[in-house]
Enzyme design. Sequence first.
Site, PDB file in Angstrom:
ATOM      1  CG  LEU A  81      -1.605  -1.000   1.647  1.00 24.80           C
ATOM      2  CD1 LEU A  81      -2.416  -1.673   3.003  1.00 24.80           C
ATOM      3  CD2 LEU A  81      -2.849  -1.371   0.393  1.00 24.80           C
ATOM      4  CG  ASN A 119      -0.798  -6.766   7.127  1.00 26.09           C
ATOM      5  OD1 ASN A 119      -1.777  -7.807   6.999  1.00 26.09           O
ATOM      6  ND2 ASN A 119       0.345  -7.578   7.316  1.00 26.09           N
ATOM      7  CG  HIS A 171       3.838 -11.047   8.856  1.00 26.76           C
ATOM      8  ND1 HIS A 171       4.123 -10.584   6.641  1.00 26.76           N
ATOM      9  CD2 HIS A 171       5.042 -10.981   8.831  1.00 26.76           C
ATOM     10  CE1 HIS A 171       5.551 -10.682   6.422  1.00 26.76           C
ATOM     11  NE2 HIS A 171       5.991 -11.797   7.394  1.00 26.76           N
ATOM     12  CB  SER A 191       3.470 -11.021  13.494  1.00 23.17           C
ATOM     13  OG  SER A 191       4.418 -11.884  14.417  1.00 23.17           O
ATOM     14  CG  ASP A 211       4.921  -7.517   5.986  1.00 22.21           C
ATOM     15  OD1 ASP A 211       3.867  -7.373   6.074  1.00 22.21           O
ATOM     16  OD2 ASP A 211       5.952  -7.883   5.354  1.00 22.21           O
TER      17      ASP A 211
END
Length: 220
Positions: free
Chosen positions: A100, A114, A116, A143, A152
């Site tokens: 993004l 998010n 991950h 995570s 991330d």
Amino acid sequence: MTAQDITTPRIVVLVSGSGSNLQALINATRERDFPGEIVAVGCNRPDAYALERAKQAGIETFTVDHTLFDSREGFDVALKAEIERHSPDVLVLAGFMRILTADFVRAFHGIMLNIHPSLLPKYTGLNTHQRALDAGDETHGVSIHFVTEDLDGGPVIAQAEVNIASDDTAETLAGKVLTKEHILYPIVLRWFCEGRLQLLGDQACFDGHPIPRPMVLSAD
Ligand code: GRF
């Protein structure tokens, strides 16, 4: 409009693939005491199975096909407009496989989560399971973090660990991690909807206190 309509946090979930995490979130939010409602599911792939899951659950969907855009910026502007139609209080990335732009991330600062599949800060990016095996790690996991402009790299809220067995392959490891993902994401989303999680500056906070280290669900 009832009092509940005014106060129930509105959740928008973004997906790209099979949507097993989306399914875990749908199941959790369908429980009577869940403090939030998934009001829409957005996707960048018209053929993603995740869309089917949302439709079966009676949740509104939208698709913004990234292949129809010349630039990342153009795609993100269109995606942002679709999301904003649903006035989200929280934007949940659940296997959403697009990088993004900074403008997009800023627009949803502090409300975007998010998941991950690694124990961040280890293994940002792709192929995390194989990389954990190649490194000879004994543990691996998942995570959940706030999304910032750092890919991330936003503050980690919670992690769940799995033990790596000597005969694990990337596929078996992915399966073990996915099982943990399905447990952990609903827990973290509940905390957010209860108002217990905030991003203050670049610090994740829980009940008003900075989280010095991610909260960890240990391996069995
Ligand atoms: C999950 O492993 C998630 O951690 C990663 O993509 C995968 C999505 O799986 N970002 P699904 O679409 O939720 O089944």
